[in-house]
Design an enzyme around this catalytic site. Structure first.
Site, PDB file in Angstrom:
ATOM      1  N   VAL A 135      20.502  45.621  35.522  1.00 49.98           N
ATOM      2  CA  VAL A 135      20.873  44.480  36.365  1.00 49.98           C
ATOM      3  C   VAL A 135      21.781  44.913  37.507  1.00 49.98           C
ATOM      4  O   VAL A 135      22.788  45.567  37.285  1.00 49.98           O
ATOM      5  CB  VAL A 135      21.624  43.393  35.550  1.00 49.98           C
ATOM      6  CG1 VAL A 135      21.987  42.205  36.435  1.00 49.98           C
ATOM      7  CG2 VAL A 135      20.792  42.931  34.375  1.00 49.98           C
ATOM      8  N   LYS A 195      16.469  39.476  34.996  1.00 51.92           N
ATOM      9  CA  LYS A 195      17.865  39.927  34.985  1.00 51.92           C
ATOM     10  C   LYS A 195      18.787  38.834  34.454  1.00 51.92           C
ATOM     11  O   LYS A 195      19.763  39.105  33.749  1.00 51.92           O
ATOM     12  CB  LYS A 195      18.279  40.343  36.398  1.00 51.92           C
ATOM     13  CG  LYS A 195      17.604  41.635  36.839  1.00 51.92           C
ATOM     14  CD  LYS A 195      17.744  41.872  38.321  1.00 51.92           C
ATOM     15  CE  LYS A 195      17.100  43.196  38.713  1.00 51.92           C
ATOM     16  NZ  LYS A 195      16.954  43.327  40.172  1.00 51.92           N
ATOM     17  N   GLY A 226      17.198  50.908  44.170  1.00 54.01           N
ATOM     18  CA  GLY A 226      17.056  52.240  44.752  1.00 54.01           C
ATOM     19  C   GLY A 226      17.476  53.295  43.756  1.00 54.01           C
ATOM     20  O   GLY A 226      18.360  53.078  42.937  1.00 54.01           O
TER      21      GLY A 226
END
Lengths: 172, 330
Positions: free
Chosen positions: B143, B216, B310
């Site tokens: 998360v 999430k 990322g």
């Protein structure tokens, strides 16, 4: 309902309590008191802003009692409708009977649409509308949000709620 | 000096990104007393193994790997302290990640993962397995990318009850909405731009339909608020129908539109929906940023923002979990 009062007091010990007593005597609930001794009126008196929750009768009695005590009431901003919220809707807003959407809010008796702003880019695309709703209190606004939700579901609108919906209720 | 032997299961962008950070941080970690050794990596059908630690720079250069051992073979056969699970997320049944995680925990191997799927479908089962086998499981990377939300609450907000959490948990949606507002683009135009820049995936539906945000939210609700909820408990509306005109209407009243995930324990509310956010509100962050606002009974509101996705950002969370486990267990 919430009522904001601005009172004029002599800058002497004991005057603030004199102004607050009638409020509690007649069952008003004090939300806040701003007592600013820095800003003086030309006559040397000071102002105090008081926000209370009370019904109409209580407000009348409080007002009379303050006047009996010779406390100057600079203003009473009696706010009848206290909750305003803005929503955005996306969908076929006009084609799904925009008048019906507004009427259903207005007909609740506790809420009304006080502003509506519509953008329709072209006939094939969905239009977007911002509506501002005013309700007579928090509970009423909650009911109104449920109603708008229901309308949005029926008419297949995307309903964009304000972020603060729940936070406001949590805090108060 | 603590020796930490890890395997990396799933060697896509996250796994490779992690290896790059491990190379980069090797000296720094050694100075802190951690000798981090990657003893195995496993891709879909092949793997690299060296029980004394792989030559990571060399592994990164390879296009094919030397062994045909599977992830499960590595979990069962290679001696390791921590298995790092980085396979793609699957919120339908959690696999293959879930089977890897359970296999590792049941083999008394600590686990660190960036994979949401297993936690969305089987949070309780995973935590029970870890407890039963007396090993740790770190899932900070599932998360909010680099935002240390789970460890923040578990380690630093100890006596508070978390009343609600709301925030922007998907950088792709945030990027699209931010561009729509700033450049007055239509949804399709902003999506196209996001794809060109590699911010949105080729199949964007997982992000823009709110599925990622909802996943999430389920993890946050279960792990930080003990709510015992499933994905299907979340009301989900994505951003695909948001119009440029809606953003204009929002801007006229000093607001923007953000895809907000929100969980409120008392109201048992779990919702992902586009919301009107005032420009001056802490949740009004732009670009690909994520932001999370907690409301607790003692501290009140706490807001934390940072990069949500990322390989590099995710590596920050994974490395923190690895070092935490080394401190606790090794």
């Amino acid at each position: 309902m919430k009522v904001k009062m601005k009172l004029e007091l002599k800058d002497e010990p004991g005057t603030l309590i004199k102004a607050l007593l009638p409020i509690s005597k007649y069952g008003g609930n004090i939300v806040y008191v701003v007592h600013d001794r820095e800003k003086k009126l030309p006559n040397g008196n000071i102002t105090v802003q008081i926000s209370i929750e009370a019904n109409k009768d209580q407000v009348r009695e409080i007002k009379n009692a303050l006047e009996d005590e010779d406390i100057g009431i600079l203003s009473i901003d009696e706010v009848k409708l206290i909750e305003d919220l803005a929503f955005i809707m996306i969908g076929h807003i006009v084609d799904t009977d925009i008048k019906d959407t507004i009427d259903r809010v207005d007909n609740t008796g506790f809420a009304e649409v006080i502003d509506l702003n519509l953008k329709m880019p072209n006939i094939k695309k969905e239009s977007s509308a911002r509506i501002i709703i005013r309700a007579t209190g928090k509970e009423e606004m909650k009911k109104c949000v449920d109603l708008i939700n229901k309308i949005a579901n029926e008419k297949d609108f995307v309903l964009i709620y304000p972020l603060m919906l729940e936070t406001q209720n949590e805090r108060d | 000096m603590k020796e930490i032997k890890i395997s990396i299961i799933g060697f896509g962008s996250i796994g490779k990104g992690l290896v790059r950070e491990i190379i980069e941080k090797r000296d720094f970690l050694l100075r802190k007393g951690y000798d981090l050794k990657v003893v195995a990596i496993a891709d879909k059908n092949s793997s690299e193994i060296d029980i004394n630690g792989l030559d990571l720079a060399n592994v990164l250069k390879k296009e094919e790997y030397s062994y045909n051992k599977t992830a499960l073979d590595i979990i069962y056969e290679v001696k390791q302290d921590i298995m790092v699970e980085c396979t793609p997320s699957n919120i339908i049944d959690g696999n293959p990640g879930l089977s890897h995680i359970l296999a590792a925990l049941n083999s008394r191997i600590n686990v660190v993962t960036s994979n949401k799927g297993p936690f969305v479908v089987a949070y309780d089962k995973i935590i029970e397995s870890a407890d039963k086998n007396n090993v740790s499981i770190g899932y900070e990377a599932t998360v909010g990318g680099a935002i240390p939300i789970i460890n923040l609450i578990k380690s630093n907000i100890r006596a508070d009850k978390i009343l609600s959490i709301k925030g922007i948990l998907n950088g792709t949606c945030n990027y699209i909405l931010t561009r729509m507002q700033k450049e007055m683009l239509d949804y399709e135009e902003a999506l196209f731009e996001a794809k060109e820049l590699g911010i949105a995936e080729t199949d964007e539906s997982y992000d823009v339909k709110g599925i990622d945000t909802a996943s999430k939210l389920v993890i946050l609700a279960n792990s930080l608020m003990k709510m015992n909820v499933k994905y299907t408990d979340v009301k989900v509306e994505g951003i695909t129908r948001i119009t440029r005109e809606a953003l204009e209407l929002a801007e006229e009243i000093d607001c923007t539109i953000k895809l907000i995930g929100e969980v409120n324990k008392e109201e048992r509310l779990l919702r992902v929906a586009p919301r009107l956010v005032p420009f001056n509100h802490p949740l009004s962050v732009g670009g690909t940023l994520n932001v999370i606002m907690l409301n607790t009974d003692i501290a009140g509101e706490i807001t934390i923002t940072g990069r949500g996705a990322g390989p590099k950002e995710t590596s920050s969370a994974i490395l923190s979990d690895i070092i935490n486990i080394a401190d606790e267990r090794l």
